[in-house]
Design a protein around this motif. Sequence first.
Motif, PDB file in Angstrom:
ATOM      1  N   ARG A  85      -2.223  -0.243  -1.150  1.00 42.94           N
ATOM      2  CA  ARG A  85      -1.933  -1.655  -0.847  1.00 42.94           C
ATOM      3  C   ARG A  85      -2.496  -2.505  -1.978  1.00 42.94           C
ATOM      4  O   ARG A  85      -3.655  -2.334  -2.379  1.00 42.94           O
ATOM      5  CB  ARG A  85      -2.532  -2.061   0.492  1.00 42.94           C
ATOM      6  CG  ARG A  85      -2.184  -3.476   0.957  1.00 42.94           C
ATOM      7  CD  ARG A  85      -2.653  -3.666   2.390  1.00 42.94           C
ATOM      8  NE  ARG A  85      -2.295  -4.964   2.945  1.00 42.94           N
ATOM      9  CZ  ARG A  85      -3.088  -6.051   2.956  1.00 42.94           C
ATOM     10  NH1 ARG A  85      -4.298  -5.976   2.388  1.00 42.94           N
ATOM     11  NH2 ARG A  85      -2.688  -7.183   3.486  1.00 42.94           N
ATOM     12  N   THR A 127      -3.245  -6.365  -3.982  1.00 52.03           N
ATOM     13  CA  THR A 127      -3.894  -7.616  -3.601  1.00 52.03           C
ATOM     14  C   THR A 127      -2.913  -8.600  -2.976  1.00 52.03           C
ATOM     15  O   THR A 127      -3.319  -9.514  -2.257  1.00 52.03           O
ATOM     16  CB  THR A 127      -4.573  -8.265  -4.815  1.00 52.03           C
ATOM     17  OG1 THR A 127      -3.610  -8.416  -5.868  1.00 52.03           O
ATOM     18  CG2 THR A 127      -5.729  -7.413  -5.313  1.00 52.03           C
ATOM     19  N   ASP A 128      -1.605  -8.418  -3.243  1.00 50.71           N
ATOM     20  CA  ASP A 128      -0.595  -9.299  -2.658  1.00 50.71           C
ATOM     21  C   ASP A 128      -0.035  -8.764  -1.339  1.00 50.71           C
ATOM     22  O   ASP A 128       0.903  -9.336  -0.789  1.00 50.71           O
ATOM     23  CB  ASP A 128       0.562  -9.507  -3.652  1.00 50.71           C
ATOM     24  CG  ASP A 128       1.286  -8.204  -4.000  1.00 50.71           C
ATOM     25  OD1 ASP A 128       0.823  -7.120  -3.566  1.00 50.71           O
ATOM     26  OD2 ASP A 128       2.304  -8.262  -4.715  1.00 50.71           O
ATOM     27  N   GLY A 129      -0.609  -7.655  -0.845  1.00 47.62           N
ATOM     28  CA  GLY A 129      -0.161  -7.083   0.419  1.00 47.62           C
ATOM     29  C   GLY A 129       0.965  -6.077   0.291  1.00 47.62           C
ATOM     30  O   GLY A 129       1.367  -5.469   1.291  1.00 47.62           O
ATOM     31  N   THR A 130       1.463  -5.861  -0.923  1.00 44.36           N
ATOM     32  CA  THR A 130       2.506  -4.858  -1.139  1.00 44.36           C
ATOM     33  C   THR A 130       1.961  -3.468  -0.837  1.00 44.36           C
ATOM     34  O   THR A 130       0.835  -3.131  -1.228  1.00 44.36           O
ATOM     35  CB  THR A 130       3.013  -4.901  -2.587  1.00 44.36           C
ATOM     36  OG1 THR A 130       3.565  -6.178  -2.856  1.00 44.36           O
ATOM     37  CG2 THR A 130       4.066  -3.820  -2.829  1.00 44.36           C
ATOM     38  N   GLY A 160      -5.537  -5.873  -9.461  1.00 45.16           N
ATOM     39  CA  GLY A 160      -4.597  -6.949  -9.170  1.00 45.16           C
ATOM     40  C   GLY A 160      -3.284  -6.833  -9.893  1.00 45.16           C
ATOM     41  O   GLY A 160      -2.539  -7.824 -10.003  1.00 45.16           O
ATOM     42  N   SER A 196       0.651  -5.017 -10.531  1.00 42.32           N
ATOM     43  CA  SER A 196       1.753  -4.551  -9.698  1.00 42.32           C
ATOM     44  C   SER A 196       1.592  -3.063  -9.416  1.00 42.32           C
ATOM     45  O   SER A 196       1.221  -2.290 -10.306  1.00 42.32           O
ATOM     46  CB  SER A 196       3.097  -4.780 -10.404  1.00 42.32           C
ATOM     47  OG  SER A 196       3.307  -6.156 -10.643  1.00 42.32           O
TER      48      SER A 196
END
Length: 352
Positions: free
Chosen positions: A193, A195-198, A294, A296
Amino acid sequence: MTLETIGIIGGGQLGRMLAIAAARLNFRTIILEPQADCPAAQVANRQIVAAYDDPAALDELARECRVVTYEFENVPVAAAERLAALRTVYPPPKALEVAQDRLTEKRFLNDCGIETAKFHAVDSQADLERALEDFGGKGVLKTRRLGYDGKGQRVFRTPDDSTSGVFEAMGSVPLIVESFVPFEREVSVIAARGTDGTIEAYDLAENVHRNGILHTSTLPARIGEATTVAARAASERLLAGLDYVGVIGMEFFVMADGTLIANEIAPRVHNSGHWTEAACVVSQFEQHIRAVAGLSLGSPARHSDCVMTNLIGDDMNDVAGWLARPNVLVHLYGKAEARPGRKMGHVTELLR
């Protein structure tokens, strides 16, 4: 990318592989580990030789790093919380708190809607006897904390197995009894997972253990699509419930009908995910570095079927043979002494 520093608590083989992955993405790494010249320090930029809970060492690590992560789940929670007050720590200390106690872990999984074996807390000999009676005299007794690779366990296979003095023999520490699960095979999912919740999840591996230690992980696992979907859904619920950042490993028992019983979680990169460095473009180690930094997340797609085999103890004698075989990635951990039960490396053979 600019050159920044990631702190890693723990200097074993997982920290070593994280440091290698970090270097490929232009990150420096600092290892906090009490053992000098540990496997991770051989490839990292620097090592702080100190106990995991040494206040001065933790403060120094926080000053020198942009983010701190860890390679094993028995990092003292208080140490992680001290760091988190000074610097970003991923995965969050809450994940350590949940994973360090098997009773807390089981309850948390159940709260996330994830099924586990039935269980009872054991704090006395009388508790043990009552728990086993409830499970028909059969079950697996485990220490609630610090057990790994089959250590800190005792199995009761029949109602005739003696329980006399067992609580004291196990150290008179908090224990947990789990019911037997009539599973057909064991599988694990490695998920990440950002930092953007992906969330991204790798294909499930089918695992075989020997003497409580992982022996092989095989891809693809012999499971149906519904089982794969259920495992990935469970990992997503767990990651969201922990507000997690990084890679996590989840182990499951597969029942005859394809349903899953969660066995345990590991808030870190996981032995059953080592195959990803040979059979995926982005390994679990790079995925973890991407997540905590952080960045992708990468694709978890698998380009080859494979079998990962752990090299344990005297298996080091087989290294020359593995090196002579085609389509085999050999990864050794830089440990000077091969001892029984000690993980010395692993090999991953691509099958097609």
